[in-house]
Design an enzyme around this catalytic site. Structure first.
Site, mmCIF file in Angstrom:
data_model
loop_
_atom_site.group_PDB
_atom_site.id
_atom_site.type_symbol
_atom_site.label_atom_id
_atom_site.label_comp_id
_atom_site.label_asym_id
_atom_site.label_seq_id
_atom_site.Cartn_x
_atom_site.Cartn_y
_atom_site.Cartn_z
ATOM 1 C CD GLU A 170 -14.565 61.571 -23.776
ATOM 2 O OE1 GLU A 170 -13.541 61.096 -24.321
ATOM 3 O OE2 GLU A 170 -14.639 61.820 -22.565
ATOM 4 C CG HIS A 181 -12.070 57.755 -20.659
ATOM 5 N ND1 HIS A 181 -11.146 58.779 -20.781
ATOM 6 C CD2 HIS A 181 -11.459 56.762 -19.949
ATOM 7 C CE1 HIS A 181 -10.026 58.422 -20.177
ATOM 8 N NE2 HIS A 181 -10.182 57.206 -19.662
ATOM 9 C CG ASP A 201 -14.880 61.869 -17.916
ATOM 10 O OD1 ASP A 201 -15.391 60.967 -17.226
ATOM 11 O OD2 ASP A 201 -13.977 61.663 -18.739
#
Length: 566
Positions: free
Chosen positions: A25, A164, A169
């Site tokens: 991220e 997310h 993920d």
């Protein structure tokens, strides 16, 4: 008829391959400007999870509101989290030796490469598998109109729903990867190499030609791709000939130029070698002999440049192609040789003009005389006897007998720095460092080339020995003594069968510079042992190698030669 290949021929079975599936991220989509806020990774092998890595990362910058809305990662959450300089080495250790997997891998790998570059880590260049590309290869558009991670997770009924957040993920991507591998397994893809070959970059023609490697040995050596007229297209070396040549028929070979070469190839010839040094030397010799169209380097080993003193009453430095005794080199390009020439002329008072000066010269002095950089032998203001020490200083420097000119250059650098001429000092430092390296390399190569015969050994890693017989800087014979075999009889046989080398002119006694450099690097590796040397292998006390510490200190203090604010 297609030959059925064994698992050994195919390469690394997928069941034995370690994958690290990871996700990031970030604060945005630009690796050079944005930062990582979270890393999640799952290590799997044989369908089983064997480790997980997950952490928030302090980006040391603000997180845009739209990113907070997408990921749910707020500024408060990353405050106090470890910064990337702490997380990166831990992640690299976790992923070491594994195949990296990511969904849209270009994004995630791009950020990791940028982080490595910023923090001074070398990117390890792992094999990377992108589940987006693999899904597009495996699934039809009707079956999967979208290959977003959430869409694939829904298609395969993955129990972990992407959200997310990096670790979640990554866990979802692991499940997607396993479903995709099940699909390609049904199509006969059972190894990592076959998986890479299945990706879109590999043309059907490339895959068909993998049979060219089917009968190759798994030994060190040299391979030659030949074209339809028996011409040599490309020459390379390998520690495992079969495995290396097979890589040209997979996605691991991404160079357009070599894919074109493979399309033309009709046969692969190999030369088995005793060990990697022999393979490297044979590769150089074959490239020089055949000048293959698809090799870019080493086609002209005689193409080096040298600095020599001209043979005249008032000798000057000249850049030439053909070396002679006392020459300095080799230099890869004329420009590099000319840069060394200019630096030497700052330290040794040799004339810079190119005219031939007779004993009774009466020409008018040039501007260099007015600047105090020449004593005007062309105008009869310097006698041959007065000029001779300059030529002698150059010869002594090249021979490793006296480094006074280097001390002169170092003093000039100190003077520029003391005068706060920082840009000039930085340029001068780089020129002197390059000259020291050129002198050091030249003296080491010349020292090796001077030896009529040297026999050296290196451990083979399995209790045996690799041997090299070197004569005047050239590899004259190579062989091995496996564990349990008495080594000295092998040495005697290699010496008896070694190539006869007749020394030629010049510092390298006629040896090709690149070959002598390869041999020297092998000899200088830790663990190499000298078995025999009929003439002592020595280095002059005044050699440029004594200045390596000066170069290291000068380059470590780069900022010393920059003006404030730069």
């Amino acid at each position: 008829m297609t030959t059925q290949l064994t698992f050994d021929e195919l390469g690394t079975p997928l069941r034995d391959t370690t994958f690290v599936v990871f996700d990031l991220e970030t604060t945005g989509g630009r690796p050079d400007e944005d930062a990582i806020t979270e890393i999640g990774a799952v290590k799997v092998r044989g369908g089983r999870v064997i480790g997980e890595f997950g952490t928030l990362v302090d980006p040391e910058c603000g997180i845009p509101p739209q990113v907070v809305a997408l990921t749910g990662i707020t500024q408060v959450m990353v405050t106090g989290a470890p910064p990337m300089r702490t997380v990166l080495p831990a992640f690299l250790e976790f992923a070491a030796g594994a195949v990296l997997v990511a969904h849209n891998s270009g994004f995630d790998v791009g950020f990791m490469k940028a982080a490595c570059a910023r923090l001074g880590y070398a990117w390890p260049k792992p094999t990377v598998v992108c589940t987006v590309r693999l899904a597009r290869r495996v699934l039809t558009r009707d079956e999967a109109p979208s290959v977003r991670l959430s869409a694939l997770a829904e298609l395969f009924h993955v129990p972990v729903a992407p959200n997310h957040r990096a670790l979640v993920d990554a866990q979802a991507t692991v499940e997607v990867l396993h479903r995709l591998l099940e699909r390609v397994g049904n199509l006969g893809v059972h190894s990592l190499e076959e998986l890479l070959a299945y990706l879109p970059e590999v043309t059907p023609e490339q895959r068909r030609k993998r049979t060219l490697a089917a009968d190759l040995p798994s030994t060190p050596g040299v391979y030659l791709f030949r074209g339809p007229s028996e011409e040599v297209l490309y020459v390379g070396t390998a520690s495992d000939l079969r495995r290396r040549v097979r890589q040209y028929f997979t996605a691991s070979e991404g160079r357009k130029r070599l894919r074109e070469m493979v399309a033309l190839a009709t046969r692969v010839d190999v030369v088995e070698c005793s060990h990697p040094l022999e393979a490297q030397v044979r590769e150089l010799r074959l490239i020089t002999a055949h000048k293959p169209a698809y090799n870019r380097r080493s086609k002209n080993q005689a193409g080096a440049w040298w600095l020599v003193l001209t043979d005249e009453l008032f000798p000057r430095l000249s850049v030439v192609r053909t070396p002679r005794d006392g020459a300095l080199g080799p230099f890869r390009t004329r420009r590099v040789a000319e840069a060394a020439q200019e630096t030497l002329q700052d330290a040794v008072p040799l004339r810079a003009c190119s005219q031939r000066i007779p004993r009774d010269a009466t020409a008018s002095p040039c501007a260099l005389y007015e600047l105090g950089r020449c004593k005007a032998p062309c105008a009869g203001r310097q006698s041959p006897d007065d000029y001779a020490p300059a030529a002698a200083a150059f010869r002594a420097l090249v021979a490793g007998q006296d480094t006074t000119p280097l001390a002169t250059l170092a003093a000039q650098l100190d003077g520029l720095s003391a005068a706060h001429r920082f840009e000039d000092a930085a340029t001068h430092r780089d020129r002197v460092s390059s000259l020291v390296r050129a002198l050091d390399r030249a003296q080491r190569l010349a020292g090796l080339a001077a030896l009529p015969e040297l026999v050296a050994a290196r451990p083979d890693g399995a209790g045996g020995w690799h041997f090299a017989v070197v004569r005047h800087g050239r590899l004259a014979s190579a062989g091995t003594a496996p564990r349990g075999v008495r080594p000295m009889p092998v040495v005697d046989a290699l010496v008896a069968a070694a190539e006869t080398v007749v020394p030629g002119p010049g510092p390298l006694r006629g040896a090709p510079p690149e070959e002598t450099g390869v041999v020297l690097r092998w000899l200088e590796q830790p663990g190499t042992r000298l078995v025999r040397c009929d003439t002592p292998w020595t280095s002059p006390a005044g050699a440029a190698g004594a200045w390596r510490h000066w170069v290291a200190r000068a380059e470590a203090g780069r900022d010393q030669y920059r003006p404030a604010g730069h």
